[in-house]
Design a protein around this motif. Sequence first.
Motif, mmCIF file in Angstrom:
data_model
loop_
_atom_site.group_PDB
_atom_site.id
_atom_site.type_symbol
_atom_site.label_atom_id
_atom_site.label_comp_id
_atom_site.label_asym_id
_atom_site.label_seq_id
_atom_site.Cartn_x
_atom_site.Cartn_y
_atom_site.Cartn_z
ATOM 1 N N THR A 96 8.594 -4.693 -1.281
ATOM 2 C CA THR A 96 9.614 -3.648 -1.439
ATOM 3 C C THR A 96 9.639 -2.683 -0.242
ATOM 4 O OG1 THR A 96 8.070 -2.177 -2.566
ATOM 5 C CG2 THR A 96 9.303 -3.706 -3.959
ATOM 6 N N ILE A 100 13.037 -0.328 0.848
ATOM 7 C CA ILE A 100 12.990 1.098 0.468
ATOM 8 C C ILE A 100 12.929 1.969 1.728
ATOM 9 C CG2 ILE A 100 11.755 2.870 -0.842
ATOM 10 C CD1 ILE A 100 10.731 0.687 -2.735
ATOM 11 N N TRP A 190 0.915 -9.714 -7.838
ATOM 12 C CA TRP A 190 1.836 -9.632 -6.692
ATOM 13 C C TRP A 190 1.107 -9.906 -5.382
ATOM 14 C CZ3 TRP A 190 0.944 -6.420 -2.730
ATOM 15 C CH2 TRP A 190 0.335 -5.187 -2.943
ATOM 16 N N ASP A 205 -4.045 -7.400 3.163
ATOM 17 C CA ASP A 205 -4.498 -6.399 2.197
ATOM 18 C C ASP A 205 -5.645 -5.569 2.752
ATOM 19 O OD1 ASP A 205 -3.974 -5.412 -0.386
ATOM 20 O OD2 ASP A 205 -5.819 -6.321 -1.134
HETATM 21 P P1 NAI Z 1 -0.214 -1.535 -7.847
HETATM 22 O O1 NAI Z 1 0.429 -2.781 -8.321
HETATM 23 O O2 NAI Z 1 -1.538 -1.122 -8.396
HETATM 24 O O3 NAI Z 1 0.767 -0.286 -8.080
HETATM 25 C C1 NAI Z 1 2.112 -0.308 -7.693
HETATM 26 C C2 NAI Z 1 2.803 0.921 -8.258
HETATM 27 O O4 NAI Z 1 4.149 0.952 -7.793
HETATM 28 C C3 NAI Z 1 2.884 0.932 -9.783
HETATM 29 O O5 NAI Z 1 2.822 2.273 -10.220
HETATM 30 C C4 NAI Z 1 4.282 0.331 -10.057
HETATM 31 O O6 NAI Z 1 4.835 0.699 -11.305
HETATM 32 C C5 NAI Z 1 5.061 0.948 -8.917
HETATM 33 N N1 NAI Z 1 6.238 0.205 -8.486
HETATM 34 C C6 NAI Z 1 6.337 -1.113 -8.226
HETATM 35 N N2 NAI Z 1 7.569 -1.418 -7.768
HETATM 36 C C7 NAI Z 1 8.253 -0.251 -7.732
HETATM 37 C C8 NAI Z 1 9.570 0.106 -7.344
HETATM 38 N N3 NAI Z 1 10.432 -0.803 -6.896
HETATM 39 N N4 NAI Z 1 9.934 1.408 -7.449
HETATM 40 C C9 NAI Z 1 9.058 2.349 -7.885
HETATM 41 N N5 NAI Z 1 7.800 2.059 -8.264
HETATM 42 C C10 NAI Z 1 7.409 0.780 -8.188
HETATM 43 O O7 NAI Z 1 -0.286 -1.649 -6.258
HETATM 44 P P2 NAI Z 1 -1.313 -0.912 -5.286
HETATM 45 O O8 NAI Z 1 -2.590 -1.630 -5.260
HETATM 46 O O9 NAI Z 1 -1.325 0.546 -5.584
HETATM 47 O O10 NAI Z 1 -0.622 -1.211 -3.878
HETATM 48 C C11 NAI Z 1 0.592 -0.597 -3.492
HETATM 49 C C12 NAI Z 1 0.699 -0.683 -1.974
HETATM 50 O O11 NAI Z 1 -0.359 0.057 -1.399
HETATM 51 C C13 NAI Z 1 0.582 -2.085 -1.399
HETATM 52 O O12 NAI Z 1 1.422 -2.224 -0.291
HETATM 53 C C14 NAI Z 1 -0.871 -2.188 -0.962
HETATM 54 O O13 NAI Z 1 -1.057 -3.091 0.125
HETATM 55 C C15 NAI Z 1 -1.142 -0.771 -0.532
HETATM 56 N N6 NAI Z 1 -2.533 -0.330 -0.664
HETATM 57 C C16 NAI Z 1 -3.068 0.396 0.358
HETATM 58 C C17 NAI Z 1 -4.331 0.912 0.298
HETATM 59 C C18 NAI Z 1 -4.836 1.743 1.434
HETATM 60 O O14 NAI Z 1 -6.036 2.004 1.506
HETATM 61 N N7 NAI Z 1 -3.976 2.197 2.324
HETATM 62 C C19 NAI Z 1 -5.195 0.660 -0.875
HETATM 63 C C20 NAI Z 1 -4.529 -0.085 -1.934
HETATM 64 C C21 NAI Z 1 -3.244 -0.551 -1.812
#
Ligand code: NAI
Length: 390
Positions: A96, A100, A190, A205
Amino acid sequence: MINGERTIRRPLRWGMIGGGRTGQVGYKHRTGALRDGTYRLVCGAFDLDAARGRDFGVNLGVDADRCYADYKELIASEKAREDGVEVVSIATPNFTHYEITKACLEAGLHVICEKPLFFTVAECEEIERLAEKKGLIVGVTYGFTGHPLVHQMAAMVKKGMLGEIRIVDMQYTHGFNSGDDVGAGEAVKWRTNPKTAGATFVLGDIGTHLYYLSEVVLPDLKIEKLLCDRKAFIPTRAPLEDHATVLMHYDNGARGRLWVSSVNAGNMGSQRYRFVGSKASIEWSDSHPDQLIYEVQGEPNRTLHHGMPYLEEESLAIDRMGALHTEGLGDSWSNIYLWIAQAIDAKNRGDEAFLKTHQYPGIKAGTEGVRWLENCVRSADAGSAWVDFK
Ligand code: NAI
């Protein structure tokens, strides 16, 4: 030392897309953003489940009528307000990010987006041009690269304390995906599907964190070629990998290797970096983030501690807690959010001179991460062949 005093004129009106109640990374964004009075959370489309997202947003203190069902409603409604949102963070699954980010930039909003930034370098370059045209900032949240000891390492390399860099050795592993994915939660589903994760699983990741941190510490080293070997130990994850090894040749003759894995059963070590020069080596791990090992050939090994006056100015300037008290991931995120806020403030003021020297993970950092992934995949798909870095 950073002590929370405001360094920009006023707090930025900030919104979140994703990062809802069940999201893994959302709280890290809020920890980073809401620390120094540089951002005020005014709205969000926090969740795919609109009702849960609204309930969550209200619990965070956001007005109910500014908790939106999706990002399109957020953009349209906030645009109509005089006090509308100025910058949004995107903490949603990888597939996404591009859509976005593009919509937000077109609506005139600055963006802070998760890594891996997008699926392709072509998308990154298109977004870079759009941000440039609109006069907007895109920040990328490489979590640990705001840590004072990361910048201590960069300063030591810059001063020549290691000599000529010869070896780069990095690891980011855990064992959370050692079993199969039957009954796995959304975050695993995902991540293991190419349609939603992109062309990689663990390389994007967690590997992109290693790569960007190495760019911060070794900005002058460029990869000339690399070889990537990747494998799905759990076959249902193929063609994506849950384990990979990458060898790299740098333009100064240095050699690099890294491994990333989510099937390193029992391992809680997370990230580990060792940079070896002709005179000395440094080693840092986020499992002991307060300590930096400094080993000079022929001398007793030293452990440097964050916040101590013997450290370089670049490190002391961004320390928050002071020596003796743990400085960790939340502090690092706060620094990243602060640097991005300063970039946004400078952009809004038209202060291009400030932006020329200001260091923060921006669109180029995001693009380089995706470029590295593209090269890894090209190598792996060619049977783990050496490929020239493009
Ligand atoms: P997750 O699956 O745990 O959470 C995703 C969240 O986004 C949920 O709250 C979901 O309801 C929401 N969501 C999904 N699609 C949406 C949309 N179209 N509009 C609004 N809300 C939406 O995923 P996670 O692990 O939090 O990962 C999210 C992103 O963050 C990924 O790109 C991942 O690679 C990245 N990430 C980065 C980290 C870092 O240290 N910088 C650590 C963990 C994840």
